[in-house]
Design an enzyme around this catalytic site. Structure first.
Site, PDB file in Angstrom:
ATOM      1  N   SER A   1       0.791  -1.238   0.000  1.00  0.00           N
ATOM      2  CA  SER A   1       0.000   0.000   0.000  1.00  0.00           C
ATOM      3  C   SER A   1       0.817   1.280   0.000  1.00  0.00           C
ATOM      4  O   SER A   1       0.248   2.370  -0.016  1.00  0.00           O
ATOM      5  CB  SER A   1      -0.955   0.008   1.193  1.00  0.00           C
ATOM      6  OG  SER A   1      -2.074  -0.813   0.937  1.00  0.00           O
TER       7      SER A   1
ATOM      8  N   LYS B   1      -0.033   3.888  -2.619  1.00  0.00           N
ATOM      9  CA  LYS B   1      -1.006   4.979  -2.460  1.00  0.00           C
ATOM     10  C   LYS B   1      -0.323   6.347  -2.373  1.00  0.00           C
ATOM     11  O   LYS B   1      -0.944   7.369  -2.681  1.00  0.00           O
ATOM     12  CB  LYS B   1      -1.881   4.733  -1.232  1.00  0.00           C
ATOM     13  CG  LYS B   1      -2.785   3.503  -1.368  1.00  0.00           C
ATOM     14  CD  LYS B   1      -3.664   3.325  -0.147  1.00  0.00           C
ATOM     15  CE  LYS B   1      -4.610   2.142  -0.306  1.00  0.00           C
ATOM     16  NZ  LYS B   1      -3.947   0.838  -0.201  1.00  0.00           N
TER      17      LYS B   1
ATOM     18  N   SER C   1      -5.731   3.556   4.484  1.00  0.00           N
ATOM     19  CA  SER C   1      -5.230   2.673   3.427  1.00  0.00           C
ATOM     20  C   SER C   1      -6.403   2.069   2.650  1.00  0.00           C
ATOM     21  O   SER C   1      -6.518   0.852   2.492  1.00  0.00           O
ATOM     22  CB  SER C   1      -4.345   1.567   4.008  1.00  0.00           C
ATOM     23  OG  SER C   1      -3.501   1.036   3.011  1.00  0.00           O
TER      24      SER C   1
END
Length: 511
Positions: A138, A141, A344
């Site tokens: 993640s 992102k 997230s």
């Protein structure tokens, strides 16, 4: 106020001495009157409302606010972060290495790569395989956040509209990219639910009444903004089944969750239809008093076949645009980016990726999103050699990017020249306090990093990542990225290794 009370007490004594009461020397009454007149003329006008004159004493003025409560005369040039102190000493690379090398050890299989940089100058203070391609989870992102802020801008919002349908008695709910819709009224102080479908339904009923609508109303939904498959083929079916993500549409309730507080488990598999059905229920409730009924079935607006033109819709006077019956606006891109990073949120990340692609002139598809993010990183000088993007949320194991890329992105956000990126600062979870770091940094080895380390997490079955920033013990702002691949699933020591390394940077006076 002290001076006023003192004066008032002196005046009381003068009045007692001048009166005819006991204990005073008697004076002829003309002299008494003359003395009283002179005293009255000498009294400041403000005292005429003091006790003993016209009424009760007014409340004391509030004391001045302490310095820490007063509005600063100048704001920080980096919102959410004090300006980097260029005079603070830069840590010695050898000292940083001595701190981190023994900590970044995998528990079981796998390895960690890492980069630490001075945020202000970019000097590399620690580099262990920092140019090696890695599955970043993640941390992807962060790349999506940079692209969205560059293309869309921090203050941009997305509209969800209701327009007149292609036939009488029809209304169309048009998805404009807001996947954080709420079922109730619009909540302007929140990001999730900033735009509410009940508010939109009330607007539509008012417009329908004004237009003289009667009888049954049928709701259609237009979810044609995005293109391509709703599910990315690069995602593992098990992750989809576990609720890590859902089929993507340009409108959704609660980021395609049944309950915004429940972040795992089943999700709506057709978020656009779920939102449309909620809107129809709101329209039914709001329209009952107006004599309007709403058809039970909600349908998709038929889309033209490839290579043909769309069917004509009812037009307003002098315009070719459909008649707008209501509109609600989402939270800003900056607010959505921060929510995406804090929680997230995979679904929100993918939606922002497609919206970035559309704004950049690319298709609103998964391929368009990855192409747009890659192009924006290149334009900002942040694209690493060998970078491979197959999604923008980081759920796919096919992504490849080095730790150096993420430390450079953190540098760009905290201290780079593009001030639009500062809007992402609030999105970094704070160690031990917020977001995906709220339950970490609570043991003896990491407690010194609580409240100081700010970083984006990344977690897949065999992947852990942590990229963010910290101000060290000498006041120097440092950017870092740690990425572990091939790790033993569930081994507790791996997260501890990341957190201890970040804590060591926070506590470091590495001279």
């Amino acid at each position: 106020m002290t001076k006023t009370r003192s004066t008032d007490q002196g005046l009381g004594r003068a009045r007692q001495a001048a009166g005819n009461g006991s204990g005073g020397v008697r004076r002829p009454w003309p002299l008494v009157l003359l003395a009283a007149l002179l005293v009255a003329l000498a009294v400041p006008a403000a005292l005429l409302v003091a006790p003993g004159f016209l009424g009760p004493e007014p409340p004391a003025p509030a004391p001045p606010a302490p310095a820490w409560q007063q509005v600063p005369t100048a704001l920080s040039t980096v919102p959410g972060l004090a300006p980097p102190d260029g005079s603070a000493p830069v840590p010695l690379p050898s000292a940083v290495s001595a701190q981190l090398e023994p900590l970044l050890t995998a528990d079981g299989g796998g390895t960690f790569t890492a980069v630490v940089q001075d945020a202000l100058t970019g000097q590399v203070l620690f580099d262990r395989g920092g140019s090696e391609g890695r599955v970043p989870a993640s941390n992807m992102k962060l790349l999506a956040a940079v692209a969205a802020l560059r293309v869309l801008g921090p203050e941009h919002t997305f509209a969800t509209r209701v327009v007149a349908g292609p036939a009488p008695g029809q209304v169309v709910l048009v998805g404009g990219g807001d996947v954080l819709l709420g079922p109730g009224g619009s909540k302007k102080d929140q990001v999730m639910g900033h735009a509410g479908l009940a508010t939109l339904a009330a607007q539509a009923v008012e417009a329908l009444q004004t237009g003289g609508a009667t009888g049954e109303i049928k709701v259609l939904v237009d979810d044609s903004l995005f293109s391509g498959p709703a599910l990315n083929p690069a995602w593992e079916p098990g992750d989809v089944a576990a609720g890590e993500v859902a089929p993507l549409y340009p409108l959704a309730l609660n980021s395609a969750r049944y309950d915004p507080a429940v972040t795992s488990g089943p999700r709506p598999q057709d978020a656009a239809m779920t939102a449309a059905e909620e809107f129809a229920a709101g329209l039914r409730a709001a329209g009952a008093a107006a004599g309007l009924t709403v058809a039970a079935a909600v349908e998709r607006l038929p889309q033209p076949a490839a290579g043909t033109t769309a069917p004509a819709r009812p037009e307003g006077e002098g315009t070719s645009q459909p008649v707008v019956l209501g509109e609600v606006q989402s939270a800003t891109v900056a607010e959505q980016v921060n929510l995406m990073l804090q929680d997230s949120d995979n679904y929100l990340a993918e939606a922002l990726g497609r919206l970035t692609a559309l704004a950049d002139g690319l298709p609103g598809s998964y391929d368009g999103a990855t192409a747009a993010v890659g192009a924006q990183l290149a334009a900002a000088g942040l694209a690493a050699e060998g970078m491979k993007l197959v999604d923008v949320c980081g759920l796919a194991m096919g992504n490849q990017a080095p730790a150096r890329q993420f430390s450079e992105v953190v540098r760009a956000i905290t201290s780079g020249t593009d001030t639009r990126l500062r809007s992402a600062l609030d999105g970094f979870p704070v160690a031990g306090l917020s977001g995906t770091l709220d339950t970490r940094y609570g043991d003896a080895a990491t407690a010194r990093g609580a409240g100081l380390v700010r970083a984006k997490t990344g977690t897949l079955n065999t992947v852990l990542a942590l990229s963010g920033y910290v101000v060290d013990a000498d006041g120097r702002l440092l950017a870092f990225s740690f990425i572990g691949n091939g790790l033993t699933p569930g081994a507790a020591g791996n997260k501890e290794a990341l957190d201890r390394a970040a804590t060591a940077l926070a506590a470091c006076g590495c001279r």
